[in-house]
Design a protein around this motif. Structure first.
Motif, mmCIF file in Angstrom:
data_model
loop_
_atom_site.group_PDB
_atom_site.id
_atom_site.type_symbol
_atom_site.label_atom_id
_atom_site.label_comp_id
_atom_site.label_asym_id
_atom_site.label_seq_id
_atom_site.Cartn_x
_atom_site.Cartn_y
_atom_site.Cartn_z
ATOM 1 N N PHE A 108 0.837 -1.209 0.000
ATOM 2 C CA PHE A 108 0.000 0.000 0.000
ATOM 3 C C PHE A 108 0.874 1.262 0.000
ATOM 4 O O PHE A 108 0.721 2.139 -0.844
ATOM 5 N N PHE A 109 1.807 1.347 0.930
ATOM 6 C CA PHE A 109 2.626 2.570 1.048
ATOM 7 C C PHE A 109 3.670 2.699 -0.066
ATOM 8 O O PHE A 109 3.949 3.803 -0.528
ATOM 9 N N ASP A 110 4.213 1.580 -0.528
ATOM 10 C CA ASP A 110 5.204 1.637 -1.618
ATOM 11 C C ASP A 110 4.591 2.183 -2.910
ATOM 12 O O ASP A 110 5.298 2.720 -3.761
ATOM 13 N N ASN A 111 3.274 1.985 -3.048
ATOM 14 C CA ASN A 111 2.613 2.357 -4.306
ATOM 15 C C ASN A 111 1.569 3.461 -4.134
ATOM 16 O O ASN A 111 0.686 3.627 -4.973
ATOM 17 N N ILE A 112 1.675 4.205 -3.047
ATOM 18 C CA ILE A 112 0.595 5.138 -2.704
ATOM 19 C C ILE A 112 0.354 6.192 -3.797
ATOM 20 O O ILE A 112 -0.757 6.661 -3.985
ATOM 21 N N LYS A 113 1.406 6.501 -4.575
ATOM 22 C CA LYS A 113 1.237 7.507 -5.635
ATOM 23 C C LYS A 113 0.351 7.006 -6.776
ATOM 24 O O LYS A 113 -0.122 7.789 -7.591
ATOM 25 N N LYS A 114 0.140 5.681 -6.845
ATOM 26 C CA LYS A 114 -0.606 5.108 -7.976
ATOM 27 C C LYS A 114 -2.125 5.117 -7.775
ATOM 28 O O LYS A 114 -2.872 4.871 -8.708
ATOM 29 N N PHE A 115 -2.580 5.339 -6.545
ATOM 30 C CA PHE A 115 -4.029 5.300 -6.296
ATOM 31 C C PHE A 115 -4.718 6.522 -6.911
ATOM 32 O O PHE A 115 -4.193 7.641 -6.849
#
Length: 506
Positions: A108-115
């Protein structure tokens, strides 16, 4: 069971009668019978896999049907908060540690920019904490970010329904899953320049849905050149079921009142019954993709609709023949072949029937609602499977089964279930009117013996809950059902927030 006057008033206020409550309590005692299975459906045995030529023919058939002034509605079950989608993030918020620890939290946090909701979340973090998402993460304030996503003072995603969550990013801004359904409606379910969409929503979210529709409707009308007719309904209190204690007596709240619970998605057969339409598409709120991947969805929706209206045309033709009385035995044999081969409904002892009985039987099997269901290859996702099942009248027909309807102690049945080649992603198109244009009364076609009992708790006390026959299984048991293989690309549900990181949602 002895009911007090207060109980009786409470029951009546929900539009339920005492006999229904008695019957439900009896069902807790008796349980539900398991289904008798013939086989898992597969290609050539209950599942159609059209080739390219057939596919084009059916799509053409659908487009000419739409052009003939028929009313088409897209029906989207959208009740319920998305809290289950954020179960892991609620657990993180309440955990004893402050930094991402589990693989889920790290992803979740590693990819938070993708949401797609990242910008909206950043705005909330700025408003509430004076810092951006990335600044808070840099400082190790992970829980502040999650609180801004889930809690009421932030985005309130922990309580909102899935339909109002931002799912996909676009150049001109992010889109909710509800908006994606409006786009889909314009692409395959509009006729005569109109797109009718119906959402079933919970009472708590109705005004939020209406506000979002009012905000977005004009944008999509202009973009797709359609007029939207968007309507809503709520699950009826009369479809709620009584909760029971583990000993099957009525479960009571702390104030002594009876506890009623929503009867599961099977209750929505009542909502569907009130839709005035020739053809209705049913698709879950979270099964949507961004525009760049919509082609397959549109193609296969048109395909299953084309198959539906082709089968319906033939069914209507045969009903007219039966009602006219102008037929001979070879005509009846032709109709039997259609019922057995095309509608996959078989009666083992049909050869022993006299013509007069045969006509009654054929008429009964033809004159009922019809659905064509897209099924996808089984890749281990949870979901109901397509089966050939014995019905109460001794016939064998196609049904969508949930695992709870199968006797786990029957090795042969469990083998069928675990080795089934396909499952149903709730991708249905339905025909709801008879050949004279009258709407079928859908509750007449429910098999009441196909509900199930689940174990829940309230206020720390265990209880048993009664789920009504599901919308796409028991509530449609006595419909004509046909299965069509559709590609996995048409099935992209969002069960957890991290599912939005899958390539199909980016």
């Amino acid at each position: 069971m002895i009911l007090s006057d207060t109980d009786k008033k409470q029951i009546a206020s929900r539009g339920i009668n005492e006999q229904q409550v008695e019957n439900q309590l009896k069902q807790f005692e008796q349980g539900f019978p398991f289904l008798k299975l013939e086989a898992a459906a597969s290609i050539g045995k209950g599942i159609i896999a059209p080739n390219d030529d057939e596919r084009n023919k059916y799509i053409e058939k659908w487009n000419s049907y739409k052009a003939n002034g028929h009313k088409v509605v897209k029906f989207v079950p959208a009740s319920g908060a998305a809290s289950r989608m954020f179960k892991d993030m609620f657990a993180f918020l309440n955990a004893s540690y402050d930094h991402p620890n589990t693989p889920f939290e790290k992803e979740f946090f590693d990819n938070i920019k993708k949401f797609a909701f990242r910008k909206a979340l950043c705005d909330k973090c700025h408003a509430n904490n004076g810092k951006s998402v990335m600044e808070l993460i840099k400082e190790g304030n992970y829980k502040t970010v999650v609180a801004n996503m889930l809690n009421a003072e932030g985005l309130n995603y922990g309580q909102l329904p899935k339909g109002l969550l931002l799912f996909h990013n676009y150049e001109d801004g992010a889109r909710t899953s509800m908006e994606e359904h409006l786009v889909e409606a314009a692409l395959y379910a509009s006729s005569n320049g109109e797109a009718h969409v119906h959402f079933t929503v919970s009472h708590d979210h109705l005004e939020l849905f209406k506000a979002k529709v009012a905000e977005k409707k004009d944008i999509y009308e202009k973009r797709y050149g359609v007029k939207y007719d968007i309507s809503f309904s709520e699950q009826k209190p009369s479809t709620d079921t009584i909760a029971a204690n583990p000993d099957n007596t009525p479960f009571r709240e702390d104030d002594g009142s009876l506890l009623f619970r929503p009867g599961g998605h099977g209750a929505l057969i009542e909502n569907l019954n009130e839709i005035d339409a020739d053809v209705v598409f049913i698709k879950n709120i979270d099964n949507v993709v961004p525009d760049r991947l919509k082609d397959d969805t549109v193609t296969y929706k048109q395909l299953i609709a084309g198959i539906l209206v082709s089968l319906q045309e033939k069914t209507f033709e045969y009903l007219r023949v039966l009602d006219s009385g102008e037929y001979n035995h070879s005509k009846l044999e032709e109709i039997i072949r259609f019922v057995q081969r095309d509608l996959c409904c078989r009666k083992p002892d049909i050869k022993d029937m006299e013509d007069a009985d045969l006509v009654i039987y054929l008429r009964q099997k033809l004159n009922r609602p019809m659905r064509v269901c897209g099924v996808v290859k089984n890749v281990g996702e949870p979901g109901g499977g397509p089966f050939l099942v014995y019905n109460n009248d001794g016939t064998i027909s196609l049904q969508i089964l949930e695992s709870s309807q199968i006797d786990k102690n029957n090795e042969e049945y469990m083998k069928m279930f675990t080795q089934g080649t396909h499952f149903n992603p709730v991708d249905l198109v339905c025909a709801l009117k008879d050949y004279q244009g009258n709407a079928f009364n859908l509750p007449d076609f429910v098999d009441p013996s196909t509900g199930f009992i689940s174990n829940k708790s309230k206020g720390g006390k265990e209880l048993k809950a009664l789920e009504l026959p599901g919308l796409w299984n028991g509530a449609m048991s006595n419909w004509n059902t046909v299965f069509v293989e559709v590609p996995l690309s048409t099935f992209n549900p969002v069960k957890t927030v991290n599912d939005l990181l899958r390539e199909q949602h980016q």
